[in-house]
Design a protein around this motif. Structure first.
Motif, mmCIF file in Angstrom:
data_model
loop_
_atom_site.group_PDB
_atom_site.id
_atom_site.type_symbol
_atom_site.label_atom_id
_atom_site.label_comp_id
_atom_site.label_asym_id
_atom_site.label_seq_id
_atom_site.Cartn_x
_atom_site.Cartn_y
_atom_site.Cartn_z
ATOM 1 N N PRO A 92 -28.794 -0.405 9.358
ATOM 2 C CA PRO A 92 -27.404 -0.058 9.034
ATOM 3 C C PRO A 92 -27.127 -0.097 7.524
ATOM 4 C CG PRO A 92 -27.529 -2.310 9.822
ATOM 5 C CD PRO A 92 -28.906 -1.723 9.984
ATOM 6 N N LEU A 93 -26.163 0.692 7.118
ATOM 7 C CA LEU A 93 -25.578 0.566 5.788
ATOM 8 C C LEU A 93 -24.939 -0.810 5.657
ATOM 9 C CD1 LEU A 93 -23.728 3.996 5.944
ATOM 10 C CD2 LEU A 93 -25.531 3.473 4.277
ATOM 11 N N THR A 94 -24.824 -1.303 4.433
ATOM 12 C CA THR A 94 -23.965 -2.466 4.171
ATOM 13 C C THR A 94 -22.770 -1.940 3.385
ATOM 14 O OG1 THR A 94 -25.917 -3.883 3.958
ATOM 15 C CG2 THR A 94 -23.811 -4.786 3.180
ATOM 16 N N PRO A 95 -21.672 -1.611 4.068
ATOM 17 C CA PRO A 95 -20.570 -0.973 3.341
ATOM 18 C C PRO A 95 -19.874 -1.927 2.387
ATOM 19 C CG PRO A 95 -19.980 -1.393 5.634
ATOM 20 C CD PRO A 95 -21.431 -1.736 5.501
ATOM 21 N N LEU A 96 -19.604 -1.414 1.199
ATOM 22 C CA LEU A 96 -18.790 -2.160 0.243
ATOM 23 C C LEU A 96 -17.408 -1.524 0.205
ATOM 24 C CD1 LEU A 96 -21.216 -2.616 -2.808
ATOM 25 C CD2 LEU A 96 -20.956 -4.048 -0.779
ATOM 26 N N HIS A 97 -16.436 -2.327 -0.166
ATOM 27 C CA HIS A 97 -15.095 -1.796 -0.403
ATOM 28 C C HIS A 97 -14.586 -2.482 -1.661
ATOM 29 C CE1 HIS A 97 -11.634 0.490 0.643
ATOM 30 N NE2 HIS A 97 -10.841 -0.562 0.663
ATOM 31 N N HIS A 98 -14.264 -1.686 -2.660
ATOM 32 C CA HIS A 98 -13.895 -2.242 -3.970
ATOM 33 C C HIS A 98 -14.921 -3.279 -4.428
ATOM 34 C CE1 HIS A 98 -10.311 0.073 -3.852
ATOM 35 N NE2 HIS A 98 -9.764 -0.595 -2.863
ATOM 36 N N ASP A 99 -16.179 -2.904 -4.297
ATOM 37 C CA ASP A 99 -17.307 -3.711 -4.787
ATOM 38 C C ASP A 99 -17.498 -5.039 -4.042
ATOM 39 O OD1 ASP A 99 -19.463 -3.536 -6.770
ATOM 40 O OD2 ASP A 99 -18.608 -5.378 -7.601
ATOM 41 N N ALA A 100 -16.901 -5.173 -2.878
ATOM 42 C CA ALA A 100 -17.110 -6.395 -2.085
ATOM 43 C C ALA A 100 -17.597 -6.004 -0.689
ATOM 44 C CB ALA A 100 -15.808 -7.191 -1.991
ATOM 45 N N PHE A 101 -18.376 -6.863 -0.090
ATOM 46 C CA PHE A 101 -18.905 -6.631 1.256
ATOM 47 C C PHE A 101 -17.755 -6.462 2.246
ATOM 48 C CE2 PHE A 101 -20.701 -9.030 5.128
ATOM 49 C CZ PHE A 101 -21.160 -7.859 5.727
ATOM 50 N N ASP A 102 -17.792 -5.344 2.961
ATOM 51 C CA ASP A 102 -16.722 -5.004 3.905
ATOM 52 C C ASP A 102 -17.176 -5.464 5.293
ATOM 53 O OD1 ASP A 102 -14.835 -3.823 5.509
ATOM 54 O OD2 ASP A 102 -15.078 -1.808 4.681
ATOM 55 N N GLU A 103 -16.881 -6.721 5.586
ATOM 56 C CA GLU A 103 -17.485 -7.346 6.758
ATOM 57 C C GLU A 103 -16.986 -6.762 8.075
ATOM 58 O OE1 GLU A 103 -17.779 -11.552 6.449
ATOM 59 O OE2 GLU A 103 -18.925 -11.724 8.303
ATOM 60 N N SER A 104 -15.716 -6.428 8.160
ATOM 61 C CA SER A 104 -15.223 -5.926 9.451
ATOM 62 C C SER A 104 -15.820 -4.555 9.757
ATOM 63 C CB SER A 104 -13.685 -5.893 9.459
ATOM 64 O OG SER A 104 -13.217 -5.059 8.429
ATOM 65 N N THR A 105 -15.965 -3.744 8.729
ATOM 66 C CA THR A 105 -16.604 -2.438 8.937
ATOM 67 C C THR A 105 -18.067 -2.624 9.337
ATOM 68 O OG1 THR A 105 -15.108 -1.398 7.364
ATOM 69 C CG2 THR A 105 -17.161 -0.243 7.816
ATOM 70 N N TYR A 106 -18.711 -3.566 8.688
ATOM 71 C CA TYR A 106 -20.119 -3.845 9.001
ATOM 72 C C TYR A 106 -20.261 -4.301 10.453
ATOM 73 C CZ TYR A 106 -24.895 -5.647 8.272
ATOM 74 O OH TYR A 106 -26.252 -5.882 8.334
ATOM 75 N N ALA A 107 -19.370 -5.150 10.879
ATOM 76 C CA ALA A 107 -19.429 -5.640 12.265
ATOM 77 C C ALA A 107 -19.340 -4.479 13.253
ATOM 78 C CB ALA A 107 -18.296 -6.647 12.499
ATOM 79 N N ARG A 108 -18.505 -3.500 12.919
ATOM 80 C CA ARG A 108 -18.401 -2.328 13.815
ATOM 81 C C ARG A 108 -19.679 -1.498 13.810
ATOM 82 N NH1 ARG A 108 -13.123 -2.264 11.833
ATOM 83 N NH2 ARG A 108 -13.540 -0.550 10.396
ATOM 84 N N LEU A 109 -20.320 -1.387 12.637
ATOM 85 C CA LEU A 109 -21.600 -0.664 12.589
ATOM 86 C C LEU A 109 -22.652 -1.364 13.444
ATOM 87 C CD1 LEU A 109 -21.955 0.271 8.778
ATOM 88 C CD2 LEU A 109 -21.199 1.746 10.654
ATOM 89 N N ILE A 110 -22.667 -2.687 13.369
ATOM 90 C CA ILE A 110 -23.636 -3.450 14.170
ATOM 91 C C ILE A 110 -23.329 -3.288 15.664
ATOM 92 C CG2 ILE A 110 -24.552 -5.767 14.671
ATOM 93 C CD1 ILE A 110 -25.370 -4.764 11.909
ATOM 94 N N SER A 111 -22.056 -3.312 16.016
ATOM 95 C CA SER A 111 -21.693 -3.188 17.432
ATOM 96 C C SER A 111 -22.112 -1.838 18.013
ATOM 97 C CB SER A 111 -20.179 -3.393 17.595
ATOM 98 O OG SER A 111 -19.855 -4.722 17.233
ATOM 99 N N ARG A 112 -22.036 -0.795 17.190
ATOM 100 C CA ARG A 112 -22.521 0.521 17.665
ATOM 101 C C ARG A 112 -24.009 0.444 18.032
ATOM 102 N NH1 ARG A 112 -20.515 5.481 16.144
ATOM 103 N NH2 ARG A 112 -22.505 6.212 15.326
ATOM 104 N N LEU A 113 -24.760 -0.304 17.224
ATOM 105 C CA LEU A 113 -26.208 -0.408 17.479
ATOM 106 C C LEU A 113 -26.470 -1.203 18.745
ATOM 107 C CD1 LEU A 113 -27.371 -1.101 13.786
ATOM 108 C CD2 LEU A 113 -27.035 1.099 14.931
ATOM 109 N N VAL A 114 -25.634 -2.215 18.970
ATOM 110 C CA VAL A 114 -25.758 -3.026 20.183
ATOM 111 C C VAL A 114 -25.447 -2.173 21.405
ATOM 112 C CG1 VAL A 114 -24.808 -5.004 21.435
ATOM 113 C CG2 VAL A 114 -25.244 -5.173 18.961
#
Lengths: 297, 297
Positions: free
Chosen positions: A9-31
């Motif tokens: 998965p990508l590790t999405p940043l938002h305003h140069d910070a780790f966008d954890e909620s978006t990342y969690a959704r990317l991981i859930s798609r893989l699950v």
């Protein structure tokens, strides 16, 4: 664990910070898609651009949302002691395996690359994947170097670059690698455009960029190829030729981010500066290919 | 400030930690030799292998021991925000200038390289040196990219790779660069083996690896070349051919560390793993060259 589709998965940043909620959704798609493993913090996951604290957060988030799917974590860094610290953090986070590329600033000799893996192998308790990615590390692995490194106790798999498109050459390549490495160490292909060829040629795994964002698509190829239905795997891969052309033109990293953005899976500008998102014209081409190929997973 | 000899000291490590007292002695040698500037945390100073806290300590130590000699500090990193943080720290430490290489993991387009310099230029208050070091960054600067970047307010100098050995070609190269860049921006040559040629061909500065460890030696070349005594500069550089051959064979980074070790200026194994010191046989060759050429400064 080091077989089948490993999704990066990508590790999405938002305003140069780790966008954890978006990342969690990317991981859930893989699950939901039931990929065979998830590799957090691969090249697609921008690992080299994130600091130790960020990488710890990403690793913990990946493990937390991956449910029962094994998570591998990229631990590459320029200094051996930094790699060892990242290995420690990834194991604390619950990683089932570690992915290590010999990242360089000063070029490294084969002895230095081997010593890096040896120093890390001596300190870890989970399996290691050797990450051969010459496009980013500028290290050229020989089969002799594969052989040396796979003598190490924790090395369980090698992520090799794309294989030749000619099936005979691809089979010869994979066979030659196997003759050099310790029995039981799996071979995983990267370079999504030749993944079907690689799996048909005898690779055990596909370490996949696109699989981290469009897992269903990647699973159609990996399951067909590993299930013996080579024709379907090759036909699906051939259908995706416009996507592979975009990867060749602009790099799989930026194109995958553009796809994820177009599908509203991530916000705009999710990559770490100085890496820039594709420009408007390039993004329009990506959107056209996504629509044409119905890449909605 | 961006003329003459800029000396690039090693950043010695001891048991994987910054060896500050040894570093202070290296800096004091440069002060005694009266180099024109000191560049801390260049490639020779292992900048990419050190974390932010270590780099802050090195920058402060360099400034503290440099007395009235201007100190430039390398601020390169993979992520723009990290570069900006390092620029902040270096300025707080008292740096007179900043050295910035566009370090890559994913390759960067010219637009991305320019944007990196633009983003940093907007936040700094001291001059910037553009560090063109394709061997480590894998970025190939065009003269058009030099032109774009030198439009930025704080850019004061360009550190170019070695020039051609043919004097006419070297002059044409430096002239062509000058025609592209903003007036007042100096051109500094790196690649120690061709430094005399570069200075004679019109470069204003020598950004020197060997000058960080053997400053008297480097000053003999730079003062002769910049003082109009080309013959002496070329003759001294020619005398050092066995040294340049070692640089070509093993890299200036490892060879300079081996020289410093042989001269008891640093302890053994001062480089960051996975970079290894030269092996015993290679070190014996270095020692032989040091003795033959009387490289004791």
């Amino acid at each position: 664990m080091f077989t089948g589709l490993s999704a990066f998965p990508l590790t999405p940043l938002h305003h140069d910070a780790f966008d954890e909620s978006t990342y969690a959704r990317l991981i859930s798609r893989l699950v939901e898609a039931k990929v065979d493993s998830i590799t957090a913090l691969g090249s697609t996951g921008s690992y080299m651009y994130l600091d130790r604290a960020e990488r710890g957060r990403v690793a913990r988030s990946a493990v937390q949302h991956a449910e029962n799917i094994p998570v591998l974590v990229g631990i590459g860094a320029l200094r051996t002691s930094a790699v060892q610290a990242l290995a420690h953090d990834a194991q604390e986070a619950g990683a089932s395996g570690l992915l290590l590329a010999p990242v360089t600033y000063q070029g490294l000799s084969d002895d230095e690359v081997f010593t890096l893996f040896q120093d890390v192998d001596a300190q870890v308790s989970v399996p290691l994947v050797v990450y051969d990615n010459p496009g980013t590390t500028h290290v050229r692995f020989s089969e002799e170097l594969y052989a040396r490194i796979t003598t190490l106790e924790h090395v369980a798999s090698i992520k090799i670059p794309g294989v030749p498109t000619d099936p005979k050459e691809a089979s010869a390549r994979v066979r030659s690698i196997r003759e050099h490495i310790r029995t039981g160490v799996t071979v995983g292909v990267s370079g999504d455009a030749t993944a079907a060829n690689g799996l048909i040629a005898g690779c055990d795994a596909w370490y996949s960029v696109i699989g981290g964002t469009l897992p269903q698509l990647a699973l159609r190829i990996s399951r067909a190829a590993l299930g013996g239905d080579s024709a379907s795997a090759l036909s699906e891969s051939a259908r995706l030729e416009p996507l592979w052309s975009l990867f060749a033109a602009h790099g799989s990293y930026r194109v995958t981010a553009a796809i994820a953005e177009y599908l509203s899976l991530v916000a705009a500008d999710c990559l770490p500066r100085p890496v820039l998102s594709l420009n408007a014209e390039q993004r329009a081409l990506v959107a056209k290919v996504v629509d044409q190929l119905q890449l909605t997973d």
